[in-house]
Design a protein around this motif. Structure first.
Motif, PDB file in Angstrom:
ATOM      1  N   MET A   1       1.303 -13.637   6.597  1.00  0.00           N
ATOM      2  CA  MET A   1       1.755 -12.883   5.769  1.00  0.00           C
ATOM      3  C   MET A   1       3.503 -12.595   6.266  1.00  0.00           C
ATOM      4  N   SER A   2       4.257 -12.490   5.347  1.00  0.00           N
ATOM      5  CA  SER A   2       5.558 -12.395   5.609  1.00  0.00           C
ATOM      6  C   SER A   2       5.947 -10.958   6.199  1.00  0.00           C
ATOM      7  N   ASP A   3       7.313 -10.751   6.121  1.00  0.00           N
ATOM      8  CA  ASP A   3       7.619  -9.494   6.743  1.00  0.00           C
ATOM      9  C   ASP A   3       7.471  -8.392   6.068  1.00  0.00           C
ATOM     10  N   ARG A   4       7.430  -8.518   4.764  1.00  0.00           N
ATOM     11  CA  ARG A   4       7.194  -7.520   3.988  1.00  0.00           C
ATOM     12  C   ARG A   4       5.990  -6.485   4.100  1.00  0.00           C
ATOM     13  N   GLN A   5       6.023  -5.410   3.716  1.00  0.00           N
ATOM     14  CA  GLN A   5       4.816  -4.230   3.980  1.00  0.00           C
ATOM     15  C   GLN A   5       3.800  -4.643   3.121  1.00  0.00           C
ATOM     16  N   ARG A   6       2.638  -4.436   3.414  1.00  0.00           N
ATOM     17  CA  ARG A   6       1.554  -4.954   2.560  1.00  0.00           C
ATOM     18  C   ARG A   6       1.631  -3.678   1.468  1.00  0.00           C
ATOM     19  N   VAL A   7       0.900  -4.254   0.335  1.00  0.00           N
ATOM     20  CA  VAL A   7       1.085  -3.420  -1.033  1.00  0.00           C
ATOM     21  C   VAL A   7      -0.497  -3.063  -1.329  1.00  0.00           C
ATOM     22  N   LEU A   8      -0.798  -1.923  -1.419  1.00  0.00           N
ATOM     23  CA  LEU A   8      -1.940  -1.178  -1.899  1.00  0.00           C
ATOM     24  C   LEU A   8      -1.921  -0.586  -3.174  1.00  0.00           C
ATOM     25  N   TYR A   9      -2.818  -0.795  -4.108  1.00  0.00           N
ATOM     26  CA  TYR A   9      -3.048  -0.104  -5.249  1.00  0.00           C
ATOM     27  C   TYR A   9      -3.980   0.692  -5.109  1.00  0.00           C
ATOM     28  N   LEU A  10      -3.339   2.098  -5.310  1.00  0.00           N
ATOM     29  CA  LEU A  10      -4.584   3.097  -5.496  1.00  0.00           C
ATOM     30  C   LEU A  10      -4.824   3.456  -6.770  1.00  0.00           C
ATOM     31  N   MET A  11      -6.021   3.310  -7.225  1.00  0.00           N
ATOM     32  CA  MET A  11      -6.439   3.649  -8.450  1.00  0.00           C
ATOM     33  C   MET A  11      -7.478   4.730  -8.474  1.00  0.00           C
ATOM     34  N   CYS A  12      -7.078   5.748  -9.132  1.00  0.00           N
ATOM     35  CA  CYS A  12      -7.640   7.098  -9.202  1.00  0.00           C
ATOM     36  C   CYS A  12      -8.146   7.131 -10.772  1.00  0.00           C
ATOM     37  N   PHE A  13      -9.483   7.822 -11.027  1.00  0.00           N
ATOM     38  CA  PHE A  13      -9.981   7.772 -12.170  1.00  0.00           C
ATOM     39  C   PHE A  13     -10.464   9.444 -12.436  1.00  0.00           C
ATOM     40  N   GLY A  14     -11.103   9.696 -13.569  1.00  0.00           N
ATOM     41  CA  GLY A  14     -11.119  11.239 -13.920  1.00  0.00           C
ATOM     42  C   GLY A  14     -11.911  12.105 -13.149  1.00  0.00           C
ATOM     43  N   SER A  15     -11.995  12.041 -11.826  1.00  0.00           N
ATOM     44  CA  SER A  15     -12.808  12.978 -10.805  1.00  0.00           C
ATOM     45  C   SER A  15     -11.798  13.785 -10.546  1.00  0.00           C
ATOM     46  N   PRO A  16     -12.564  15.011  -9.849  1.00  0.00           N
ATOM     47  CA  PRO A  16     -11.782  16.025  -9.356  1.00  0.00           C
ATOM     48  C   PRO A  16     -11.067  15.580  -8.019  1.00  0.00           C
TER      49      PRO A  16
ATOM     50  N   TYR B   1      -6.663  14.890  -5.150  1.00  0.00           N
ATOM     51  CA  TYR B   1      -6.124  14.966  -3.686  1.00  0.00           C
ATOM     52  C   TYR B   1      -5.538  13.653  -3.472  1.00  0.00           C
ATOM     53  N   ALA B   2      -5.237  12.918  -4.638  1.00  0.00           N
ATOM     54  CA  ALA B   2      -4.390  11.605  -4.193  1.00  0.00           C
ATOM     55  C   ALA B   2      -3.119  11.665  -3.200  1.00  0.00           C
ATOM     56  N   PRO B   3      -2.349  12.778  -3.257  1.00  0.00           N
ATOM     57  CA  PRO B   3      -1.382  12.760  -2.429  1.00  0.00           C
ATOM     58  C   PRO B   3      -1.924  12.452  -0.991  1.00  0.00           C
ATOM     59  N   GLU B   4      -3.084  13.056  -0.417  1.00  0.00           N
ATOM     60  CA  GLU B   4      -3.580  12.793   0.613  1.00  0.00           C
ATOM     61  C   GLU B   4      -4.035  11.576   0.993  1.00  0.00           C
ATOM     62  N   GLY B   5      -4.551  10.515   0.060  1.00  0.00           N
ATOM     63  CA  GLY B   5      -4.822   9.568  -0.095  1.00  0.00           C
ATOM     64  C   GLY B   5      -3.254   8.356   0.277  1.00  0.00           C
ATOM     65  N   VAL B   6      -2.503   8.920  -0.543  1.00  0.00           N
ATOM     66  CA  VAL B   6      -1.287   8.172  -0.412  1.00  0.00           C
ATOM     67  C   VAL B   6      -0.631   8.280   1.040  1.00  0.00           C
ATOM     68  N   ARG B   7      -0.529   9.639   1.677  1.00  0.00           N
ATOM     69  CA  ARG B   7      -0.224   9.791   2.902  1.00  0.00           C
ATOM     70  C   ARG B   7      -1.083   9.077   4.053  1.00  0.00           C
ATOM     71  N   ALA B   8      -2.283   8.799   3.806  1.00  0.00           N
ATOM     72  CA  ALA B   8      -3.102   8.404   4.827  1.00  0.00           C
ATOM     73  C   ALA B   8      -2.746   6.709   4.761  1.00  0.00           C
ATOM     74  N   ALA B   9      -2.583   6.287   3.416  1.00  0.00           N
ATOM     75  CA  ALA B   9      -2.232   4.744   3.423  1.00  0.00           C
ATOM     76  C   ALA B   9      -0.836   4.569   3.824  1.00  0.00           C
ATOM     77  N   GLN B  10       0.138   5.295   3.674  1.00  0.00           N
ATOM     78  CA  GLN B  10       1.203   5.014   4.181  1.00  0.00           C
ATOM     79  C   GLN B  10       1.124   5.236   5.787  1.00  0.00           C
ATOM     80  N   ASP B  11       0.587   6.227   6.180  1.00  0.00           N
ATOM     81  CA  ASP B  11       0.442   6.226   7.669  1.00  0.00           C
ATOM     82  C   ASP B  11      -0.168   5.205   8.471  1.00  0.00           C
TER      83      ASP B  11
END
Length: 181
Positions: A1-16, A20-30
């Motif tokens: 892979m190149s020097d670019r950071q890996r890209v994750l698509y987080l896909m959220c659906f109609g679930s309670p 908490y998607a921000p926690e998922g985003v933060r965990a993935a960024q970490d």
């Protein structure tokens, strides 16, 4: 892979749990991912769109773009469908791409994009036999499926953590495993 950071698509659906998607985003960024979030229309009702957009630097997508419009996201290296509902699991397994994330998940199979699905619903919904067939179908498509926290209750059902304790890191660990050559 190149020097670019890996890209994750987080896909959220109609679930309670999508609340908490921000926690998922933060965990993935970490974990070193660039994160782009897309939601089903119902999922968008749960997600704090402004907060997620501020965290990721990308719009939250829940509608298809026109073919001549540039894509707002960089190309994905991996997909995390979490939390995904029983309805969306069944549609995905049947090849029904009537929402943006389902369309991408279906396309992901043809592009061989590593994918983890983390269904989150209630036990009554998850007991339906079509759901279990759909999970087996997704696994046959090389999708890693994680149910609950990996343990079972005294009835043999997956232990579902409360939505505020959604196991984002377990999904990311499964994705790392799925990406190994």
């Amino acid at each position: 892979m190149s020097d670019r950071q890996r890209v994750l698509y987080l896909m959220c659906f109609g679930s309670p749990g999508s609340r908490y998607a921000p926690e998922g985003v933060r965990a993935a960024q970490d974990a070193g991912w660039t994160v782009c979030v897309m939601t089903s229309p119902k999922g968008r009702e749960f997600v704090d769109v402004e907060r997620v957009e501020a965290m990721t630097g990308f719009p939250v997508r829940s509608e298809y773009k026109q073919p001549d419009e540039p894509d707002a996201f960089p190309s994905a290296d991996a997909f995390l469908a979490a939390p995904i509902t029983v309805t969306s699991v069944n549609k995905w397994a049947a090849g029904i791409g009537d929402t943006v994330p389902l369309g991408y998940l279906i396309e992901g199979y043809g592009l061989n994009i590593p994918t983890v699905a983390m269904p989150y619903s209630n036990h009554a919904h998850m007991a339906h036999p079509v759901f279990n067939r759909s999970l087996r179908a997704l696994e046959s498509f090389n999708v890693t499926v994680l149910l609950g926290d990996g343990t079972e209750d005294d009835r043999g059902r997956p232990n579902l953590l409360p939505p505020d304790r959604f196991p984002w890191r377990a999904g990311l660990a499964a994705l790392e495993h799925a990406m190994r050559p």
